[in-house]
Design a protein around this motif. Structure first.
Motif, PDB file in Angstrom:
ATOM      1  N   ARG A 148       0.846  -1.212   0.000  1.00 51.12           N
ATOM      2  CA  ARG A 148       0.000   0.000   0.000  1.00 51.12           C
ATOM      3  C   ARG A 148       0.879   1.259   0.000  1.00 51.12           C
ATOM      4  NH1 ARG A 148      -5.487  -1.174   2.250  1.00 51.12           N
ATOM      5  NH2 ARG A 148      -5.562  -3.375   2.780  1.00 51.12           N
ATOM      6  N   ILE A 149       1.944   1.231   0.805  1.00 51.02           N
ATOM      7  CA  ILE A 149       2.848   2.389   0.870  1.00 51.02           C
ATOM      8  C   ILE A 149       3.581   2.566  -0.459  1.00 51.02           C
ATOM      9  CG2 ILE A 149       4.844   3.394   2.052  1.00 51.02           C
ATOM     10  CD1 ILE A 149       4.022   1.726   4.527  1.00 51.02           C
ATOM     11  N   GLN A 150       4.061   1.472  -1.018  1.00 48.34           N
ATOM     12  CA  GLN A 150       4.747   1.542  -2.313  1.00 48.34           C
ATOM     13  C   GLN A 150       3.827   2.110  -3.387  1.00 48.34           C
ATOM     14  OE1 GLN A 150       5.781  -2.632  -2.418  1.00 48.34           O
ATOM     15  NE2 GLN A 150       7.969  -2.189  -2.235  1.00 48.34           N
ATOM     16  N   GLU A 151       2.582   1.661  -3.391  1.00 51.80           N
ATOM     17  CA  GLU A 151       1.616   2.163  -4.374  1.00 51.80           C
ATOM     18  C   GLU A 151       1.407   3.660  -4.212  1.00 51.80           C
ATOM     19  OE1 GLU A 151      -3.004   1.234  -5.749  1.00 51.80           O
ATOM     20  OE2 GLU A 151      -2.441   1.028  -3.647  1.00 51.80           O
ATOM     21  N   SER A 179      -1.719  10.429   4.405  1.00 53.19           N
ATOM     22  CA  SER A 179      -3.084  10.158   4.871  1.00 53.19           C
ATOM     23  C   SER A 179      -3.738   9.051   4.064  1.00 53.19           C
ATOM     24  CB  SER A 179      -3.930  11.425   4.795  1.00 53.19           C
ATOM     25  OG  SER A 179      -5.201  11.208   5.384  1.00 53.19           O
ATOM     26  N   ASN A 180      -3.411   8.966   2.794  1.00 48.81           N
ATOM     27  CA  ASN A 180      -3.998   7.915   1.963  1.00 48.81           C
ATOM     28  C   ASN A 180      -3.564   6.515   2.411  1.00 48.81           C
ATOM     29  OD1 ASN A 180      -5.952   8.526   0.078  1.00 48.81           O
ATOM     30  ND2 ASN A 180      -4.495   9.327  -1.425  1.00 48.81           N
ATOM     31  N   SER A 184      -6.291   3.737   3.240  1.00 49.52           N
ATOM     32  CA  SER A 184      -6.294   2.403   2.647  1.00 49.52           C
ATOM     33  C   SER A 184      -6.385   1.318   3.714  1.00 49.52           C
ATOM     34  CB  SER A 184      -5.041   2.196   1.785  1.00 49.52           C
ATOM     35  OG  SER A 184      -3.877   2.152   2.587  1.00 49.52           O
ATOM     36  N   ILE A 185      -5.855   1.628   4.928  1.00 48.09           N
ATOM     37  CA  ILE A 185      -5.948   0.678   6.035  1.00 48.09           C
ATOM     38  C   ILE A 185      -7.360   0.677   6.616  1.00 48.09           C
ATOM     39  CG2 ILE A 185      -5.152   0.175   8.384  1.00 48.09           C
ATOM     40  CD1 ILE A 185      -2.427   1.331   7.568  1.00 48.09           C
ATOM     41  N   VAL A 186      -7.904   1.867   6.894  1.00 47.63           N
ATOM     42  CA  VAL A 186      -9.186   1.987   7.574  1.00 47.63           C
ATOM     43  C   VAL A 186     -10.366   1.732   6.641  1.00 47.63           C
ATOM     44  CG1 VAL A 186     -10.695   3.563   8.860  1.00 47.63           C
ATOM     45  CG2 VAL A 186      -8.235   3.571   9.279  1.00 47.63           C
ATOM     46  N   PHE A 187     -10.307   2.295   5.418  1.00 42.56           N
ATOM     47  CA  PHE A 187     -11.436   2.200   4.494  1.00 42.56           C
ATOM     48  C   PHE A 187     -11.237   1.167   3.387  1.00 42.56           C
ATOM     49  CE2 PHE A 187     -11.551   6.926   5.560  1.00 42.56           C
ATOM     50  CZ  PHE A 187     -12.414   6.739   6.627  1.00 42.56           C
ATOM     51  N   GLY A 188      -9.996   0.689   3.240  1.00 41.91           N
ATOM     52  CA  GLY A 188      -9.731  -0.268   2.175  1.00 41.91           C
ATOM     53  C   GLY A 188      -9.552   0.389   0.824  1.00 41.91           C
ATOM     54  N   ASP A 189      -9.462   1.719   0.782  1.00 40.97           N
ATOM     55  CA  ASP A 189      -9.295   2.430  -0.482  1.00 40.97           C
ATOM     56  C   ASP A 189      -8.632   3.772  -0.220  1.00 40.97           C
ATOM     57  OD1 ASP A 189      -9.405   2.894  -3.172  1.00 40.97           O
ATOM     58  OD2 ASP A 189     -11.586   3.016  -3.320  1.00 40.97           O
ATOM     59  N   ARG A 190      -8.132   4.392  -1.280  1.00 35.45           N
ATOM     60  CA  ARG A 190      -7.483   5.691  -1.179  1.00 35.45           C
ATOM     61  C   ARG A 190      -8.355   6.759  -1.818  1.00 35.45           C
ATOM     62  NH1 ARG A 190      -5.124   7.574  -5.677  1.00 35.45           N
ATOM     63  NH2 ARG A 190      -3.471   8.654  -4.547  1.00 35.45           N
ATOM     64  N   PHE A 191      -8.012   8.034  -1.584  1.00 34.01           N
ATOM     65  CA  PHE A 191      -8.717   9.157  -2.191  1.00 34.01           C
ATOM     66  C   PHE A 191      -7.896   9.716  -3.346  1.00 34.01           C
ATOM     67  CE2 PHE A 191     -10.712   9.241   1.988  1.00 34.01           C
ATOM     68  CZ  PHE A 191     -12.022   9.571   1.698  1.00 34.01           C
ATOM     69  N   ASP A 192      -8.571  10.234  -4.339  1.00 37.36           N
ATOM     70  CA  ASP A 192      -7.902  11.007  -5.376  1.00 37.36           C
ATOM     71  C   ASP A 192      -7.361  12.277  -4.746  1.00 37.36           C
ATOM     72  OD1 ASP A 192      -7.607  11.451  -8.504  1.00 37.36           O
ATOM     73  OD2 ASP A 192      -8.232  13.364  -7.611  1.00 37.36           O
ATOM     74  N   TYR A 193      -6.174  12.719  -5.168  1.00 41.07           N
ATOM     75  CA  TYR A 193      -5.543  13.875  -4.544  1.00 41.07           C
ATOM     76  C   TYR A 193      -6.340  15.170  -4.697  1.00 41.07           C
ATOM     77  CZ  TYR A 193      -1.178  11.329  -3.596  1.00 41.07           C
ATOM     78  OH  TYR A 193      -0.232  10.465  -3.104  1.00 41.07           O
ATOM     79  N   GLU A 194      -7.256  15.214  -5.662  1.00 41.27           N
ATOM     80  CA  GLU A 194      -8.048  16.428  -5.868  1.00 41.27           C
ATOM     81  C   GLU A 194      -9.456  16.322  -5.282  1.00 41.27           C
ATOM     82  OE1 GLU A 194      -6.552  19.076  -6.957  1.00 41.27           O
ATOM     83  OE2 GLU A 194      -4.752  17.838  -7.194  1.00 41.27           O
ATOM     84  N   ASP A 195      -9.759  15.244  -4.581  1.00 43.50           N
ATOM     85  CA  ASP A 195     -11.063  15.074  -3.944  1.00 43.50           C
ATOM     86  C   ASP A 195     -11.285  16.202  -2.936  1.00 43.50           C
ATOM     87  OD1 ASP A 195     -12.835  14.035  -1.637  1.00 43.50           O
ATOM     88  OD2 ASP A 195     -13.209  12.586  -3.245  1.00 43.50           O
ATOM     89  N   LYS A 196     -12.396  16.937  -3.068  1.00 49.66           N
ATOM     90  CA  LYS A 196     -12.622  18.128  -2.250  1.00 49.66           C
ATOM     91  C   LYS A 196     -12.777  17.793  -0.768  1.00 49.66           C
ATOM     92  CE  LYS A 196     -14.592  21.026  -5.901  1.00 49.66           C
ATOM     93  NZ  LYS A 196     -15.764  21.812  -6.351  1.00 49.66           N
TER      94      LYS A 196
END
Length: 435
Positions: A148-151, A179-180, A184-196
């Motif tokens: 996850r960190i590498q990604e 934060s992503n 990814s740990i808590v929600f199982g997914d990451r956010f797009d960097y431009e997500d408001k």
């Protein structure tokens, strides 16, 4: 009229003094606090402690009263611990007695004694066990978290590449990436960097970090259970806050230090090229073959001194310590800054020098005074994750880029933007140049 006002003020001051005197006598009857400056009614020792220079003021007082002393914040006695030996004796040798926690006034309204960081007793023990179990189940310290960190590091490289060597402020670039990892740990997914919404969350956490320096269905019918919605929400908030701001701030300080000392950055580049090369993604197993990079990261953490006064502790019972008896519930400040800068443990402690963590043969060496994550029973539960993040993000970025300052290295200012609970990195811009 003026006489009445004067008499009233005198009475208020006199009564306040009596209350402090009575409180001190009660404390003395239960125990014998370490010596310290005499407090004034109502304001305690605030005249000796500048609000904008709390750390410096307390260190100056330690020169007079020794490594263990007492100050009063208003009518609250605070026991101050300075230097490696005093902090080790308290947090490690008497770990259970010093494992209590006090919530800082700026955070009391939010946490109110809930969550894994600011809770006490059985509530804290249940929440810590739960948090560690969940983090392990989610892969902390394992390959799944490493991936996850590498990604996320690769996403960050893409954002750096888009700057096209133009100057930029790295603050939100790094905050979003770190934060992503938590997302990814808590929600199982990451956010797009431009997500408001994501950007709004980053701003709230960053502002809070700066301002501080200025339920489960098997459990719902168990009255002794601490697995309620409030505890879970605030434990999650703690993971986001601690897992984002501390690591991203360390990276920001690291960038500054590497630009101020270009010879260190050059040595890091050489080691990366020799051990990893340019053809593959860095992994955590590389760390054992990269003692210089490991030493640089440790020295960045030591010099950046992110949480200089530590998070406030409290004694869980009347505690004998160095000939004194500290009453149950008394606040204790382990001054981590004085440990990280202890001259008996580090040569030239106020200078940046990765050699602090290298032996004569260039191998990495541990130092028992390295306590940026604190120590004892309240040691940061995310230490393993933070260490993995720091190594992979630093190594991945420096594999691809040269960090270029906008001013001469000697003119780079490392003075914190704010210095209170945290040393907040100064605002700056840099360019990243592809290697």
């Amino acid at each position: 009229m003026e006489l009445n006002v004067t008499v009233t003020l005198f009475l208020v001051a006199f009564i306040s003094w009596l209350l402090v005197a009575v409180a001190k006598r009660k404390g003395a009857s239960k125990g014998k606090l370490p010596p310290g400056p005499t407090p004034l009614p109502l304001i305690g020792n605030f005249l000796q402690i500048k609000s904008s220079e709390t750390l410096t003021s307390l260190i100056k007082l330690s020169e007079k009263y020794g490594p263990v002393f007492t100050v009063y914040f208003g009518n609250r006695p605070i026991v101050i611990l300075c230097g490696f030996e005093a902090v080790k004796e308290a947090l490690i040798n008497k770990a259970e007695e010093f494992s209590g926690r006090k919530t800082m006034p700026t955070l009391e309204r939010t946490f109110q004694g809930y969550g894994v960081v600011f809770s006490n007793g059985d509530r804290w023990k249940q929440q810590r066990r739960f948090s560690l179990t969940i983090l392990r189940n989610f892969g902390m310290g394992k390959k799944s978290i490493e991936q996850r960190i590498q990604e996320e590091a690769q996403f960050l490289l893409e954002e750096f590449q888009k700057t096209s060597e133009k100057p930029f402020d790295p603050l939100f670039f790094l905050s979003r990436a770190i934060s992503n990892v938590i997302c990814s740990i808590v929600f199982g997914d990451r956010f797009d960097y431009e997500d408001k919404e994501f950007l709004a969350l980053m701003k709230i956490m960053n502002d809070s970090f700066r301002e501080m320096s200025t339920a489960w269905a098997q459990e719902k019918d168990n009255p002794a259970s601490e697995f309620n919605v409030k505890n879970l929400e605030l434990t999650t908030l703690s993971l986001f806050f601690a897992g984002t701001e501390t690591v991203s701030s360390t990276l920001r300080y690291g960038f500054l230090l590497l630009m101020k000392y270009p010879e260190v950055q050059a040595k890091v580049h050489e080691e990366i090229d020799r051990v990893i090369g340019q053809a593959r993604v860095p992994n955590i197993e590389d760390r054992i073959q990269m003692p210089y990079m490991d030493a640089v990261i440790h020295e960045v953490q030591r010099v950046s001194d992110l949480i200089p006064m530590g998070v406030p502790h409290a004694v869980t019972c009347d505690t004998e310590f160095r000939g004194y008896v500290i009453p149950k519930g008394t606040e204790v400040y382990p001054m981590l800054s004085t440990v990280l800068h202890d001259p008996t443990k580090f040569k030239n402690p106020n200078s940046f020098n990765p050699e602090n963590f290298l032996d004569a043969s260039g191998r990495f060496k541990k130092n028992e005074a390295f306590m940026p994550f604190s120590a004892g029973k309240r040691i940061c539960l995310g230490e393993a994750l933070a260490r993995m993040e720091l190594f992979l993000f630093f190594t991945t970025i420096l594999q691809r880029f040269w960090l270029k300052p906008l001013v001469a290295p000697r003119d780079i200012d490392l003075t914190p933007q704010e210095s209170g609970f945290a040393n907040v990195p100064p605002v700056y811009k840099l360019s990243v140049v592809p290697r």
